[in-house]
Scaffold this motif. Structure first.
Motif, PDB file in Angstrom:
ATOM      1  N   MET A 222       9.180  -6.960   3.517  1.00  7.72           N
ATOM      2  CA  MET A 222       9.237  -5.538   3.825  1.00  7.72           C
ATOM      3  C   MET A 222      10.078  -5.268   5.068  1.00  7.72           C
ATOM      4  O   MET A 222      10.809  -4.274   5.126  1.00  7.72           O
ATOM      5  N   ILE A 223       9.992  -6.131   6.073  1.00  5.62           N
ATOM      6  CA  ILE A 223      10.856  -5.983   7.254  1.00  5.62           C
ATOM      7  C   ILE A 223      12.323  -6.047   6.844  1.00  5.62           C
ATOM      8  O   ILE A 223      13.159  -5.258   7.306  1.00  5.62           O
ATOM      9  N   THR A 224      12.625  -6.978   5.959  1.00  4.22           N
ATOM     10  CA  THR A 224      14.006  -7.153   5.498  1.00  4.22           C
ATOM     11  C   THR A 224      14.496  -5.950   4.707  1.00  4.22           C
ATOM     12  O   THR A 224      15.616  -5.466   4.915  1.00  4.22           O
ATOM     13  N   ALA A 280       8.351   5.455   2.455  1.00  4.87           N
ATOM     14  CA  ALA A 280       7.806   5.033   1.161  1.00  4.87           C
ATOM     15  C   ALA A 280       7.680   3.516   1.095  1.00  4.87           C
ATOM     16  O   ALA A 280       6.674   2.982   0.597  1.00  4.87           O
ATOM     17  N   LEU A 281       8.676   2.816   1.633  1.00  4.03           N
ATOM     18  CA  LEU A 281       8.607   1.352   1.650  1.00  4.03           C
ATOM     19  C   LEU A 281       7.483   0.862   2.550  1.00  4.03           C
ATOM     20  O   LEU A 281       6.814  -0.131   2.243  1.00  4.03           O
ATOM     21  N   SER A 282       7.247   1.555   3.665  1.00  2.00           N
ATOM     22  CA  SER A 282       6.146   1.192   4.558  1.00  2.00           C
ATOM     23  C   SER A 282       4.797   1.387   3.878  1.00  2.00           C
ATOM     24  O   SER A 282       3.878   0.569   4.040  1.00  2.00           O
ATOM     25  N   LEU A 283       4.659   2.467   3.112  1.00  3.12           N
ATOM     26  CA  LEU A 283       3.416   2.693   2.371  1.00  3.12           C
ATOM     27  C   LEU A 283       3.183   1.590   1.341  1.00  3.12           C
ATOM     28  O   LEU A 283       2.044   1.129   1.153  1.00  3.12           O
ATOM     29  N   LEU A 284       4.258   1.157   0.686  1.00  2.02           N
ATOM     30  CA  LEU A 284       4.137   0.061  -0.268  1.00  2.02           C
ATOM     31  C   LEU A 284       3.675  -1.215   0.421  1.00  2.02           C
ATOM     32  O   LEU A 284       2.838  -1.961  -0.098  1.00  2.02           O
ATOM     33  N   GLN A 285       4.240  -1.460   1.618  1.00  2.64           N
ATOM     34  CA  GLN A 285       3.844  -2.649   2.376  1.00  2.64           C
ATOM     35  C   GLN A 285       2.350  -2.612   2.697  1.00  2.64           C
ATOM     36  O   GLN A 285       1.642  -3.602   2.517  1.00  2.64           O
ATOM     37  N   MET A 286       1.854  -1.468   3.165  1.00  2.00           N
ATOM     38  CA  MET A 286       0.440  -1.358   3.507  1.00  2.00           C
ATOM     39  C   MET A 286      -0.437  -1.512   2.268  1.00  2.00           C
ATOM     40  O   MET A 286      -1.494  -2.147   2.310  1.00  2.00           O
ATOM     41  N   LYS A 287       0.010  -0.946   1.146  1.00  2.00           N
ATOM     42  CA  LYS A 287      -0.763  -1.053  -0.085  1.00  2.00           C
ATOM     43  C   LYS A 287      -0.834  -2.494  -0.554  1.00  2.00           C
ATOM     44  O   LYS A 287      -1.910  -3.001  -0.918  1.00  2.00           O
TER      45      LYS A 287
END
Length: 295
Positions: A222-224, A280-287
């Motif tokens: 996700m960082i990448t 949106a990508l951050s939300l995916l990471q948390m999920k």
């Protein structure tokens, strides 16, 4: 319940300064950015003309926007394969008992590029890619591969790949460090047990190493990906979106609108879209992180 309320009230004076800073420098600018994207304005004018969703319509009709999204997506895919996948393999090799004694040396070698200024790295690789005096073409000629000699940054078909390659060289070592830290926490007993059972290094890598550090792999991925959609510096230094805007990314598109064309409203629109993608990508990471803990 009352005790909880009292504890929260007593803690409020300590968290209030940090809360005010976050509100002032994070959330307020985000809200203002969305607000400003609805107006036509420039940096030297106090007047703002309300245009509503005009800039959003213009952005999604602009073919350059889709070129930028494609380049950012290509950046993300290649970075996942090279930085995350390659970094994972390198970290596993450095954790091998035969190489572990030299691990500190290799960690330093791999990590040094990630601490060098991106602007310096961009200028350095611009020289390396130079079609006349660059080391890349020079090395190809020495190896007798003259058909591969190319103006890497001057060709719209190869420029984006040349820029992406620089980021892989610079940041793969950072991923290696993250994975090494996670691997150090794996109990040695697991590897000893697998060796007793007759497992080879490849089997232990897939059956023990990867499952044990899957959370770090997810974080690194996700960082990448988020970094790939925020990329700016290396593209700006090496090509600034050229040739023919073939290497345009969302960051350079925003910069061009704001500081070259002085279209601050349009730049705010691009910034809002970048925020929406990364959020949106951050939300995916948390999920995904939460689902991993539940499993």
């Amino acid at each position: 319940m009352q005790k909880t309320f009292q504890n929260a009230r007593s803690a409020l004076p300590y968290i209030l300064p940090a809360l005010l800073l976050i509100l002032s420098f994070v959330f307020l600018p985000m809200i203002l950015n969305v607000y400003y994207s609805l107006f036509r304005w420039n940096a030297f004018s106090v007047e703002r003309d309300f245009v509503g969703w005009e800039y959003y319509v213009r952005l999604f009709r602009d073919p350059v926007f889709y070129t930028a999204v494609k380049n950012n997506s290509l950046y993300a895919v290649i970075s996942i394969v090279v930085q995350v996948g390659g970094g994972l393999v390198i970290a596993a090799i450095l954790e091998d008992r035969l190489i572990r004694r030299w691990q500190s040396l290799f960690r330093t070698i791999f990590f040094i590029p990630s601490v060098i200024s991106i602007a310096v790295v961009g200028l350095l690789w611009q020289l390396l890619y130079n079609p006349d005096i660059g080391l890349v073409n020079g090395a190809l000629q020495m190896l007798g591969q003259n058909e591969w000699v190319h103006a890497w940054l001057g060709d719209s078909k190869t420029a984006i790949f040349a820029v992406i390659a620089v980021s892989q060289w610079q940041f793969t070592g950072y991923m290696v460090m993250l994975f090494l830290i996670a691997m150090h926490k794996i109990p040695e007993d697991l590897y000893e047990s697998s060796m007793i059972d007759g497992a080879n290094r490849i089997q232990t890598f897939f059956k023990i190493t990867i499952p044990q550090i899957k959370e770090m792999i997810l974080v690194g991925t996700m960082i990448t990906v988020i970094g790939a959609f925020k990329v700016f510096d290396e593209v700006y230094v090496m090509t600034f979106g050229g040739p023919g805007r073939s290497t345009e990314v969302l960051g350079t598109m925003l910069y061009r609108a704001a500081f070259r064309n002085d279209e601050m409203g349009y730049a705010s629109t691009i910034a809002t879209v970048i925020f929406a993608i990364t959020f949106a990508l951050s939300l995916l990471q948390m999920k995904w992180s939460r689902s991993g803990q539940e499993g």
